[in-house]
Design an enzyme around this catalytic site. Structure first.
Site: not given
Ligand code: BGC
Length: 993
Positions: A367
C-alpha cells in the site's frame, strides 16, 4: 478545479515532523532482524532510578535552610536564583517522573522485542502453477535479458506524482516492457474523467448477485484498459467489517468472509477477463482507519492487529484465498501491523500464508508507503514498492530503487529473490495479455495512460512531482469509456447494480410500490392532487457539484459514495429528487422540496403533504481525510447531520394529525449509508411505513431508487451486515480504538470468529434486522429441499496430501552482476526526487551471503492457487425449490436470494491432532448463496465444499473436517429459524479409520 487539489494527497506525516532515515536500517545490512524497525532496540531495560550513580553525592542545599527567610521582601525578590532553582528543580523532577512513568508504560505495553509473528523464510518462488506456466516461461525469457537496474525498475515505483498514475513502475524501454500504470480503485477510476462512478462494494455485496459482481468487474476492467491502466487497485476485501464503524468497510462487500470472498473473486474474474491485473487489497487486518499508518495519526508506528491463526484463516484470509483461487494478479499488503510485524514485511503472511499455502503466483505490492523497511520487506515477500518513495512522501529517498540495487549487489537480497520479484510482475503482465499491442496501444509509448491523475486540463506536466521538470504534453485525452461497442452501456449496468443493492427492510402495510400518478396515496386536497414532500439534504444534488469535495471527502448533497482513494469522479449524479420529479405524474402529483435537514418549521411543511419521503445518510472514508470530526472511521452508528431528528419530525407530522395525534400521511425513509446504521430512534414510529436502505449507489442513484419505489422492479437487496438495536450489541471489541493504548497501538481481535451475526448468534442477541435480511414486494417459499450425499460420509478429517507441483519455477541466472552496470548512465537528465535504480559510486564488493535460516516446511494446506485443491471438493449439493407466492404476469420477475448456512456438529468437537483441546464453533456460518429470478417457481442448486465444512486446526496447521452431524440450512437471512424460513438438512460425517 478542486478535485485534484494537492492537499488531498497529504496522506502522511506533518511536514515539520522529524524526518526518518529510511536507510538507517537496511543499508548494506545482512541481518534480517536488524532491519526491522520494531526490533531496533535490543538493549535490556535498566531501571536506572533504583541504582544511583556512584558519583552522586548529596550537596548541601544551603539556600533551602531557614536562613533564606532572613531579609525582607525586596531582598527575597532580589535573589531570584533560589526561587528559579526551586522551580527548575520541580520542573525537572516532574519531567523525570513523567518520563519514567511513560517509559514504564512503553516497556509494559509496548512491542515485544522479538515480535510475535512467526518467521517464514525463504520466499516461495512463483511459476509453479499450471495456469501460469506459459506466462512464466515468457517472463523468464524477458527477465533473463534484463540488467540489474532494469530489474529494479520493474519492482519500484517512480515516486508519488512523478508520472501520470497514482503508481507507476520504471520502464524497460530496451526490451519493450512498459511503465506499469497502477490506479485506484475498487469503485471506479479515481482521478479519471468520463468513466463510470459505479455503486460501491457494499452496494454490490447487498445485491447478493454473483453475475452482477462479475459483470461490474468486467466493465470496470474494460474501462481501466481503455484508459491505459495496467493494474487496477481493487477490489477491496479488507477491511472486512469487523468494526461496524470502520471507515473503509464500504469499499468491500460485507461483514462475512464468504460474501466478501464471492464479491472479490467474481470482481477479479471480471476485471481480469478485460485484460487488467486486479489487486486484492488490503492484506490483511486493516479494520480501522485510526492509527492505520505510521505518523498519520501522530504515533510513530502503525496499529497492530493481533489475530490468531484460526481467525486469520477462517475470517480475514478467506476472501484473499478466494481471490488467489480466481487467479488474481496482484495483492496489496496493508498499512497496519499484524501480530506486531508490519503487513508488508510480515514473512508469515506473505511468504507463508499467501505464497506458500495459497499458492499465489502474482506479485505483492505495498500500500502507498506501507513499506517500512528495505531488505526485510524484500525477504519477507514484498515484490513491488509503491509508490516508490521511502518512509516519507515524495522525499526521493526510496527504500528500494537504488537501495535495492545495492542490496542485490552486496548479497543482502539474494538474486534469486530479486529475480522472483521481477518474474512475478512480468508474468502477471503476460498472463493478462498486456503484451498485445492492439489492446495496449500505449505500449509504443512506454505504457503512458491517456489521462493524468494530477490535472483536469488537456495539457499538463508529465512529471508534476519533480520540481526540475517542466516537461509538458497532452495528458488528458478524455476518452469516453462508459458507452462502447465492446462493453455496451455501463450507465445502464450501474443502474441495475444500484437497484439490486437497495434493501427494503420495512413496508407496512404494503406502502410501496407507489403509483406514478399518486393513485396509491390518499389525497386530502380539494383539487384532488396528491401532495408529496421530499425532505432532507440527502435527496438533492450538492449545489457545488457532485465532485466538489476532493476525493468525495464530505457528506454534502445526496450521498452516493464514501471518501478516499476508493472514490471516483462522478461523470454525473442523478439525485433521488431529480428522479422522483421526473417520475411522478405532475398532472396529479404536486411535489414540495425541503432541501435541508433543518427541522425548524419542517412540521408545517410536512403536515401539508399526503405523503412524505425523508432522506438521511451516514458517510465515512479513508483516514487521510477528516470531515466534520469524522476522521475516516465513523464516530457513531447513527445517521449524520441530524437525520434521526428529521425523520422523527416528518414522520410525526406528515399529512397532519388525527384526533389521537397520529400522523395522517405516510412516511418512507430512504437511507444512504456506508454500513450498519442504528434505526431505533424512529424505526417503530407509527408514521414510518417503509424503509429503504440504498447504500452507496453511485452515479445512477436516483434512477435506481425510482425503479424500486415505483415498482418497475421488485426490491431484491439483502443486508450484507447485521443492523443492531444498540451499538453495544455488536460486542465489546466492536468499537474503533481512538486513543493509542501502547507505543504500537494494539488491537486484539479477541472475539475471534465471533463478530456480526456470529456474535449475535453466540450471545443470543436479537438484532433489529439480521445479516442477509431483505424484503420483496412478493413472498417466496422454500420446498423440496434435497441434499445429495446426506448418507454417512466416511472421509478423512484432512484433505488429500498436498500435490507436488510438476512445474518448476523458471531458472534464470542468479549471478551477481558487475556493479559497474548499476552506475548512473552518462547524460541522463535526472528529475528531482524521482526514484531511479542507479548508484553514484561502485558499491562495496559482495559480502558473504547472510546466514539463512533453515527453510520453513511447506504447508499441507497448500498445493494450488487458493490452497490444497481437495479443500474445494464438493462434499454435498443442496437442491431446493423456490416458489413465488403471488406471481404476476407483467414486468420483470422478482428475484429471491437463497442463503446456505452450515450448522456445525454440536460441541464438543476436538482436533484430531490434539484430542484434549475442544474446538468451539459459531452457531452457523454462511457458505453459499444464489440470486434467481422467480416468476412462479424455480429450482436452485448450491454446493458445499470440504473447506466449507472444515475448521482451521492450529496445531495441525491444516483444515479439518469435523466428525458428527452437520446441519445444512437454507433460508432468506441469518435470522431465520428452523421451520420459519430456514430448512435444515442433516449431513453425517464419520472419519475413516
Ligand atoms: C490506500 C489504497 C490505495 C492507495 C493508492 C492508499 O492510501 O490505502 O487503497 O490504493 O492509497 O491510492
Amino acid at each position: 478545479m478542486p478535485f485534484k487539489a494537492p492537499e488531498s494527497y497529504a496522506l502522511d506525516r506533518p511536514e515539520d515532523a522529524e524526518p526518518l532515515n529510511p536507510h538507517a536500517s537496511d543499508d548494506e545490512s545482512d541481518d534480517v532482524d536488524a532491519l526491522d524497525p520494531l526490533r531496533g532496540s535490543k538493549r535490556a531495560y535498566r531501571d536506572d532510578a533504583s541504582a544511583p550513580s556512584p558519583s552522586f553525592h548529596r550537596a548541601p542545599l544551603r539556600w533551602l535552610d531557614g536562613q533564606r527567610s532572613h531579609g525582607g521582601f525586596w531582598t527575597r525578590l532580589c535573589i531570584p536564583s533560589r526561587f528559579c532553582c526551586i522551580l527548575v528543580l520541580i520542573f525537572f523532577a516532574t519531567l523525570l517522573l513523567l518520563l519514567t512513568a511513560g517509559g514504564l508504560w512503553v516497556y509494559k505495553s509496548g512491542t515485544p522485542s522479538t515480535g510475535q509473528s512467526e518467521p517464514w523464510y525463504p520466499a516461495p518462488l512463483g511459476g509453479t502453477s499450471k495456469p501460469w506456466q506459459v506466462s512464466y516461461e515468457k517472463a523468464a525469457k524477458l527477465v533473463d535479458q534484463m540488467t540489474l537496474p532494469e530489474k529494479i525498475n520493474v519492482t519500484t515505483g517512480t515516486g508519488w506524482s512523478m508520472d501520470l498514475c497514482v503508481g507507476n513502475t520504471g520502464r524497460v524501454d530496451r526490451l519493450g516492457f512498459p511503465s506499469l500504470c497502477l490506479q485506484d480503485g475498487p469503485l471506479g477510476l479515481r482521478f479519471v474523467a468520463n468513466a463510470t462512478a459505479w455503486p460501491a462494494g457494499i452496494t454490490v455485496g447487498a445485491t447478493w448477485n454473483k453475475q452482477l459482481m462479475h459483470a461490474r468487474g468486467k466493465a470496470l476492467g474494460l474501462e481501466a484498459r481503455l484508459k491505459g491502466i495496467h493494474v487496477l487497485l481493487g477490489p477491496s476485501m479488507g477491511p472486512l467489517g469487523r468494526l461496524p464503524a470502520g471507515g473503509r468497510n464500504w469499499e468491500g462487500f460485507g461483514a462475512d468472509p464468504v460474501l466478501q470472498g464471492y464479491g472479490a473473486a467474481e470482481t477479479i474474474r471480471g476485471i481480469q477477463e478485460s485484460g487488467v491485473i486486479a489487486t486484492a487489497k488490503h492484506y490483511v487486518g486493516n479494520e480501522q482507519e485510526h492509527f492505520r499508518q505510521s505518523w498519520e495519526w501522530g504515533t510513530p508506528n502503525a496499529i497492530s492487529s493481533q489475530i490468531d491463526d484460526r481467525t486469520l484463516h477462517e475470517i480475514y484470509a478467506w476472501p484473499f484465498a478466494e481471490s488467489v483461487r480466481a487467479g488474481v494478479g496482484s495483492v496489496m499488503c496493508s498499512y497496519n501491523q499484524v501480530n506486531n510485524s508490519y503487513a508488508c514485511q510480515n514473512s508469515k503472511l506473505l511468504n507463508g500464508v499467501l505464497k506458500d499455502e495459497l499458492g499465489f503466483q502474482g506479485f505483492v505490492q505495498s500500500d502507498w508507503l506501507a513499506q517500512r523497511s528495505g531488505v526485510a520487506a524484500a525477504l519477507a515477500g514484498l515484490d513491488m514498492s509503491m509508490p516508490g518513495d521511502g518512509l516519507i512522501w515524495q522525499d526521493g529517498k526510496a527504500l528500494w530503487g537504488a537501495e535495492l540495487t545495492r542490496a542485490a549487489l552486496n548479497g543482502s537480497v539474494p538474486m534469486e529473490r530479486l529475480n522472483d520479484m521481477v518474474l512475478r510482475v512480468v508474468a502477471a503482465w503476460y498472463q493478462l495479455g498486456q503484451d498485445d499491442e492492439e489492446k495496449w496501444p500505449s505500449l509504443k509509448d512506454g505504457g503512458k495512460p491517456n489521462f493524468s491523475s494530477w490535472t483536469d486540463d488537456e495539457i499538463g506536466e508529465l512529471h508534476p512531482g519533480a520540481s526540475n521538470s517542466q516537461e509538458m504534453g497532452v495528458v488528458n485525452h478524455f476518452v469516453d469509456v462508459r458507452q462502447t461497442k465492446e462493453g455496451g452501456d455501463h450507465d445502464e449496468l450501474a443502474r441495475e447494480i444500484a437497484r439490486e443493492g437497495i434493501v427494503l427492510v420495512k413496508n407496512e402495510p404494503k406502502t410501496l410500490p407507489l403509483s406514478r400518478n399518486g393513485s396509491s396515496l390518499n389525497s386530502g386536497a380539494q383539487d384532488g392532487k396528491v401532495r408529496v414532500g421530499i425532505f432532507g439534504e440527502d435527496a438533492f444534488s450538492n449545489p457545488k457539484g457532485p465532485n466538489a469535495c476532493a476525493d468525495r471527502g464530505c457528506n454534502e448533497g445526496t450521498l452516493a459514495m464514501g471518501w478516499g482513494s476508493g472514490a471516483a469522479e462522478f461523470p454525473y449524479l442523478v439525485s433521488p429528487a431529480e428522479a422522483l420529479h421526473a417520475s411522478f405524474d405532475r398532472q396529479t402529483v404536486e411535489i414540495t422540496d425541503w432541501k435541508t435537514n433543518d427541522v425548524k418549521n419542517v412540521d408545517g411543511t410536512a403536515a401539508a403533504q399526503d405523503f412524505c419521503l425523508v432522506f438521511i445518510s451516514s458517510d465515512s472514508g479513508e483516514g487521510f481525510i477528516s470531515w466534520n470530526g469524522v476522521k475516516g472511521d465513523r464516530n457513531d452508528l447513527f445517521p449524520q447531520k441530524g437525520g434521526d431528528d428529521l425523520v422523527k419530525h416528518v414522520a410525526g407530522t406528515c399529512g397532519g394529525r388525527d384526533e389521537r395525534g397520529s400522523p395522517l400521511g405516510r412516511t418512507i425513509v430512504v437511507l444512504h449509508t456506508v454500513g450498519p446504521t442504528i434505526l431505533e430512534r424512529w424505526i417503530g414510529h407509527i408514521g414510518v411505513h417503509a424503509v429503504l436502505i440504498a447504500h452507496l449507489p453511485g452515479e445512477e442513484s436516483g434512477n435506481a431508487l425510482a425503479d424500486i419505489i415505483f415498482g418497475d422492479y421488485y426490491p431484491s437487496g439483502h443486508l450484507p451486515y447485521t443492523i443492531a438495536q444498540r451499538p453495544e450489541d455488536y460486542g465489546p471489541t466492536s468499537a474503533i480504538l481512538t486513543t493509542p493504548n501502547a507505543i504500537v497501538p494494539q488491537q486484539n481481535f479477541s472475539e475471534g470468529l465471533y463478530f456480526d451475526y456470529r456474535w449475535f448468534d453466540a450471545q443470543k442477541i436479537t438484532p433489529r434486522y439480521p445479516f442477509g435480511y431483505g424484503l420483496s414486494y412478493t413472498e417466496f417459499e422454500i420446498s423440496d429441499v434435497h441434499l445429495a450425499n446426506h448418507a454417512q460420509l466416511n472421509i478423512s478429517p484432512f484433505p488429500s496430501a498436498r500435490p507436488n507441483s510438476s512445474i518448476a519455477p523458471p531458472a534464470i541466472s542468479t549471478q551477481i552482476p558487475d556493479p559497474a552496470s548499476a552506475l548512473w548512465p552518462e547524460n541522463l537528465k535526472r528529475l528531482k526526487k524521482y526514484v531511479y535504480p542507479y548508484l553514484t559510486s561502485p558499491p562495496q564488493p559482495p559480502r558473504s551471503p547472510p546466514q539463512q535460516p533453515p527453510p520453513h516446511p511447506l504447508s499441507p494446506a497448500g498445493g494450488a492457487q487458493g490452497g490444497n485443491p481437495d479443500l474445494y471438493t464438493t462434499i454435498a449439493t443442496l437442491r431446493a425449490t423456490i416458489t413465488n407466492t403471488s406471481p404476476s404476469t407483467s414486468g420483470p420477475p422478482p428475484q429471491a436470494v437463497l442463503q446456505l448456512y452450515i450448522y456445525p456438529p454440536p460441541t464438543p468437537l476436538f482436533s484430531p491432532s490434539n484430542p484434549n483441546k475442544p474446538i468451539t464453533m459459531p452457531v452457523k456460518v454462511l457458505r453459499n448463496f444464489a440470486k434467481v429470478d422467480v416468476k412462479s417457481s424455480r429450482t436452485v442448486k448450491l454446493d458445499v465444499t470440504r473447506k466449507d465444512l472444515s475448521f482451521w486446526d492450529v496445531d495441525a496447521g491444516q483444515w479439518v473436517l469435523p466428525e458428527g452431524e452437520f446441519g445444512i440450512g437454507v433460508g432468506w437471512s441469518a435470522g431465520e429459524i428452523e421451520g420459519e424460513g430456514m430448512v435444515i438438512k442433516k449431513l453425517g460425517v464419520k472419519w475413516t479409520e
